[in-house]
Design an enzyme around this catalytic site. Structure first.
Site, PDB file in Angstrom:
ATOM      1  N   PHE A  15      -8.069  -7.604  -9.432  1.00  0.00           N
ATOM      2  CA  PHE A  15      -8.250  -8.401  -8.205  1.00  0.00           C
ATOM      3  C   PHE A  15      -8.240  -7.442  -7.013  1.00  0.00           C
ATOM      4  O   PHE A  15      -7.456  -7.585  -6.080  1.00  0.00           O
ATOM      5  CB  PHE A  15      -7.148  -9.471  -8.044  1.00  0.00           C
ATOM      6  CG  PHE A  15      -7.022 -10.410  -9.201  1.00  0.00           C
ATOM      7  CD1 PHE A  15      -7.914 -11.468  -9.352  1.00  0.00           C
ATOM      8  CD2 PHE A  15      -6.024 -10.236 -10.155  1.00  0.00           C
ATOM      9  CE1 PHE A  15      -7.799 -12.351 -10.429  1.00  0.00           C
ATOM     10  CE2 PHE A  15      -5.908 -11.110 -11.231  1.00  0.00           C
ATOM     11  CZ  PHE A  15      -6.787 -12.168 -11.366  1.00  0.00           C
ATOM     12  N   ARG A  75       0.840  -1.205   0.000  1.00  0.00           N
ATOM     13  CA  ARG A  75       0.000   0.000   0.000  1.00  0.00           C
ATOM     14  C   ARG A  75       0.874   1.255   0.000  1.00  0.00           C
ATOM     15  O   ARG A  75       0.564   2.252  -0.651  1.00  0.00           O
ATOM     16  CB  ARG A  75      -0.979  -0.029   1.185  1.00  0.00           C
ATOM     17  CG  ARG A  75      -2.127  -1.021   0.961  1.00  0.00           C
ATOM     18  CD  ARG A  75      -3.206  -0.940   2.016  1.00  0.00           C
ATOM     19  NE  ARG A  75      -2.923  -1.677   3.236  1.00  0.00           N
ATOM     20  CZ  ARG A  75      -3.122  -2.984   3.415  1.00  0.00           C
ATOM     21  NH1 ARG A  75      -3.617  -3.721   2.432  1.00  0.00           N
ATOM     22  NH2 ARG A  75      -2.852  -3.565   4.567  1.00  0.00           N
ATOM     23  N   ALA A 133     -11.292 -11.469 -14.186  1.00  0.00           N
ATOM     24  CA  ALA A 133     -10.142 -10.631 -14.537  1.00  0.00           C
ATOM     25  C   ALA A 133      -9.562 -11.005 -15.898  1.00  0.00           C
ATOM     26  O   ALA A 133      -9.179 -10.123 -16.676  1.00  0.00           O
ATOM     27  CB  ALA A 133      -9.077 -10.748 -13.458  1.00  0.00           C
ATOM     28  N   ASP A 193     -12.913  -6.905  -9.901  1.00  0.00           N
ATOM     29  CA  ASP A 193     -12.940  -8.098  -9.049  1.00  0.00           C
ATOM     30  C   ASP A 193     -14.173  -8.906  -9.429  1.00  0.00           C
ATOM     31  O   ASP A 193     -15.169  -8.350  -9.888  1.00  0.00           O
ATOM     32  CB  ASP A 193     -12.995  -7.716  -7.564  1.00  0.00           C
ATOM     33  CG  ASP A 193     -12.521  -8.853  -6.668  1.00  0.00           C
ATOM     34  OD1 ASP A 193     -11.356  -8.812  -6.222  1.00  0.00           O
ATOM     35  OD2 ASP A 193     -13.313  -9.790  -6.413  1.00  0.00           O
ATOM     36  N   SER A 194     -14.097 -10.221  -9.237  1.00  0.00           N
ATOM     37  CA  SER A 194     -15.246 -11.060  -9.582  1.00  0.00           C
ATOM     38  C   SER A 194     -16.287 -11.073  -8.471  1.00  0.00           C
ATOM     39  O   SER A 194     -17.370 -11.598  -8.653  1.00  0.00           O
ATOM     40  CB  SER A 194     -14.785 -12.491  -9.880  1.00  0.00           C
ATOM     41  OG  SER A 194     -14.107 -13.017  -8.758  1.00  0.00           O
ATOM     42  N   CYS A 251       0.883 -14.953  -4.339  1.00  0.00           N
ATOM     43  CA  CYS A 251       0.819 -15.314  -2.919  1.00  0.00           C
ATOM     44  C   CYS A 251       0.802 -16.832  -2.765  1.00  0.00           C
ATOM     45  O   CYS A 251       0.431 -17.361  -1.727  1.00  0.00           O
ATOM     46  CB  CYS A 251      -0.389 -14.679  -2.235  1.00  0.00           C
ATOM     47  SG  CYS A 251      -1.959 -15.196  -2.907  1.00  0.00           S
ATOM     48  N   ASP A 303      -2.968  -8.527  -8.314  1.00  0.00           N
ATOM     49  CA  ASP A 303      -2.821  -9.272  -7.054  1.00  0.00           C
ATOM     50  C   ASP A 303      -3.798 -10.444  -7.003  1.00  0.00           C
ATOM     51  O   ASP A 303      -4.764 -10.426  -6.240  1.00  0.00           O
ATOM     52  CB  ASP A 303      -3.068  -8.297  -5.887  1.00  0.00           C
ATOM     53  CG  ASP A 303      -2.811  -8.939  -4.528  1.00  0.00           C
ATOM     54  OD1 ASP A 303      -2.096  -9.952  -4.464  1.00  0.00           O
ATOM     55  OD2 ASP A 303      -3.329  -8.405  -3.521  1.00  0.00           O
TER      56      ASP A 303
HETATM   57  N1  SAH Z   1      -5.425  -6.735  -3.662  1.00  0.00           N
HETATM   58  C1  SAH Z   1      -6.408  -7.059  -2.659  1.00  0.00           C
HETATM   59  C2  SAH Z   1      -6.477  -8.526  -2.351  1.00  0.00           C
HETATM   60  C3  SAH Z   1      -6.803  -9.411  -3.530  1.00  0.00           C
HETATM   61  S1  SAH Z   1      -7.380 -10.979  -3.051  1.00  0.00           S
HETATM   62  C4  SAH Z   1      -6.126  -6.255  -1.395  1.00  0.00           C
HETATM   63  O1  SAH Z   1      -5.040  -5.679  -1.297  1.00  0.00           O
HETATM   64  O2  SAH Z   1      -6.978  -6.199  -0.524  1.00  0.00           O
HETATM   65  C5  SAH Z   1      -7.852 -11.674  -4.560  1.00  0.00           C
HETATM   66  C6  SAH Z   1      -9.163 -11.190  -5.137  1.00  0.00           C
HETATM   67  O3  SAH Z   1      -9.325 -11.818  -6.366  1.00  0.00           O
HETATM   68  C7  SAH Z   1     -10.416 -11.495  -4.344  1.00  0.00           C
HETATM   69  O4  SAH Z   1     -11.102 -10.318  -4.051  1.00  0.00           O
HETATM   70  C8  SAH Z   1     -11.278 -12.365  -5.279  1.00  0.00           C
HETATM   71  O5  SAH Z   1     -12.652 -12.041  -5.217  1.00  0.00           O
HETATM   72  C9  SAH Z   1     -10.722 -11.992  -6.608  1.00  0.00           C
HETATM   73  N2  SAH Z   1     -10.834 -12.991  -7.672  1.00  0.00           N
HETATM   74  C10 SAH Z   1     -10.615 -14.321  -7.621  1.00  0.00           C
HETATM   75  N3  SAH Z   1     -10.717 -14.863  -8.836  1.00  0.00           N
HETATM   76  C11 SAH Z   1     -10.996 -13.844  -9.705  1.00  0.00           C
HETATM   77  C12 SAH Z   1     -11.193 -13.757 -11.107  1.00  0.00           C
HETATM   78  N4  SAH Z   1     -11.110 -14.836 -11.903  1.00  0.00           N
HETATM   79  N5  SAH Z   1     -11.438 -12.550 -11.631  1.00  0.00           N
HETATM   80  C13 SAH Z   1     -11.511 -11.451 -10.865  1.00  0.00           C
HETATM   81  N6  SAH Z   1     -11.325 -11.486  -9.530  1.00  0.00           N
HETATM   82  C14 SAH Z   1     -11.077 -12.660  -8.959  1.00  0.00           C
END
Ligand code: SAH
Length: 406
Positions: A235, A219, A285, A257-258, A345, A305
């Site tokens: 994401f 951040r 995504a 985000d999904s 991660c 992410d």
């Molecule tokens: N960057 C964020 C954390 C991301 S966690 C932070 O700092 O708070 C990963 C995210 O990916 C989740 O919110 C999940 O809903 C999303 N996600 C998972 N698969 C996905 C996809 N195929 N397309 C879009 N989003 C997705």
């Protein structure tokens, strides 16, 4: 919990030579390294660990259902694993976060990071007066009350809430368990304060313990790069990066985000911080990035992410292709001089391998232009409250690259 002095403790005997990793203080004993178990330890019981020649090596929590058959509590055979021993591990771990908590208006941090803090199977995240914990192993489950009491006894704690619903519990033969452990129910309006920002914590239904504490350092990096830039947050989850980018006056902002509910919280996080988080797109995504590419969109700062794409080594191949696809699309969307912050991660994905994947993606993305290059200008890691013991590199799971296009 601990064996009474009179009774003979259950003992786990290792195969010949399998004590080597323990002598280097690595805390895991795999099922293949176990020669036999004397006595009839129950899941989570403390067992005395012996080398093949009988040498006492220390005490471990027994996990009969798991490939990781036991996790070391102590490498000192003279150290009995008692209530006060376990509680002291928790207290000491929390004290180590003292410098982080309270600094710059930050009231949220991971207090206990499992093996990395000598408490295998316990994750405890603090958000103000609330601790959200996760017990992931039979050993932690067996000490549940002691752990809960120790967390509740920390200064200023009003609530300990349990989110033991992570999939990894299945490998330990444990079902999910969610609910209040100690104190008063967490506030539905619970927020994490961090460096002047506030973020909603989704205690009951959110990911992990409700917020991504592990992206704290990232951040700060986003804050540094966002001013005046067109930002794409892929994401985004509850939009923590988006809030920061908006506050630092990104020139435009799109979050993808999904999860619709996560995006609703992103909007709420904007309001909490008095900023406009811009466009929120509920979409897959991969599909969304292809759409942006087809429309020749360009961004100056892209944040990528994804969730953990590989849970195990076996899933690494498939995950590697997914990481490559994502990064390829992201590099294509970079404006000249644009910056991509990209993470993995997945514990199974090392920084080395991740760098190779991103390199392959960058090469494929820029094949059309002979003099283009993508450079690493920074690396990002899990922050100090998610430490990595030198003796336990497996604790490292979050790695990121900051790359810049020509
Ligand atoms: N960057 C964020 C954390 C991301 S966690 C932070 O700092 O708070 C990963 C995210 O990916 C989740 O919110 C999940 O809903 C999303 N996600 C998972 N698969 C996905 C996809 N195929 N397309 C879009 N989003 C997705």
């Amino acid at each position: 919990m601990s064996p009474s002095p009179a009774s003979k403790p259950a003992a786990l005997w290792l195969q010949p030579a399998r004590e080597r990793s323990l002598l280097r203080r690595h805390p895991w004993i795999f099922s293949g390294g176990v020669a036999r178990v004397d006595g009839a330890p129950q899941p989570g019981d403390t067992v005395l660990v012996r080398a093949a020649d009988g040498t006492e090596l220390g005490w471990a929590a027994y996990s009969p259902a798991s490939q990781i058959r036991a996790r070391m509590w102590s490498f000192d055979p003279a150290q009995q694993v008692t209530d006060s021993f376990v509680a002291a591990r928790v207290t000491t771990a929390a004290e180590r976060r003292g410098a982080l908590l309270g600094a710059g208006g930050t009231d949220s941090a991971r207090l206990v990071f499992s093996e990395a803090d000598g408490v295998p199977g316990l994750i405890a995240d603090r958000y103000g007066d609330t601790i959200v914990c996760q017990l992931t192993t039979a050993g932690a489950e067996a000490w549940r009350d002691v752990l809960a009491d120790a967390l509740f006894a920390l200064p200023g704690v009003a609530c300990v809430y349990e989110r033991s619903d992570a999939d990894v519990r299945e490998r330990e033969g444990l079902g999910p368990r969610v609910g209040l452990l100690r104190g008063t129910a967490p506030s539905p309006e619970l927020t994490a304060h961090e460096g002047g920002f506030r973020f909603a914590v989704e205690v009951e239904g959110g990911h992990k313990t409700g917020f991504y504490l592990d992206q704290r350092d990232a951040r700060a990096a986003v804050a540094a790069w966002a001013p005046g830039r067109r930002v794409l947050n892929v994401f985004s989850y509850t939009g923590a990066f988006s809030v920061i980018a908006a506050a630092r006056e990104a020139s435009s902002l799109l979050s993808i985000d999904s999860s619709g509910p996560a995006l609703e919280v992103a909007a709420r996080n904007g309001a909490l911080n008095g900023v406009d988080v811009g466009e929120l797109m509920e979409a897959d995504a991969f599909t969304a990035l292809r759409g942006l590419r087809d429309r020749a969109q360009q961004y100056d700062l892209i944040l990528l992410d994804p969730p953990k794409l590989a849970n195990t080594e076996r899933q690494l191949d498939k995950a590697t292709r997914a990481y490559k696809d994502l990064n390829l699309l992201a590099v294509k969307l970079l404006a000249p001089g644009g910056v991509l912050m990209t993470w993995s991660c997945s514990g199974a994905m090392t920084m080395d391998l991740f760098q190779k994947v991103v390199a392959g993606a960058a090469l494929d993305a820029t094949r059309g232009s002979a003099d283009s290059a993508v450079r690493i200008i920074g690396r990002l890691h899990q922050p100090s409250d998610h430490p990595v013991p030198l003796s336990f590199p497996e604790a490292e799971y979050l790695k990121g690259l900051v790359v810049q296009a020509n």
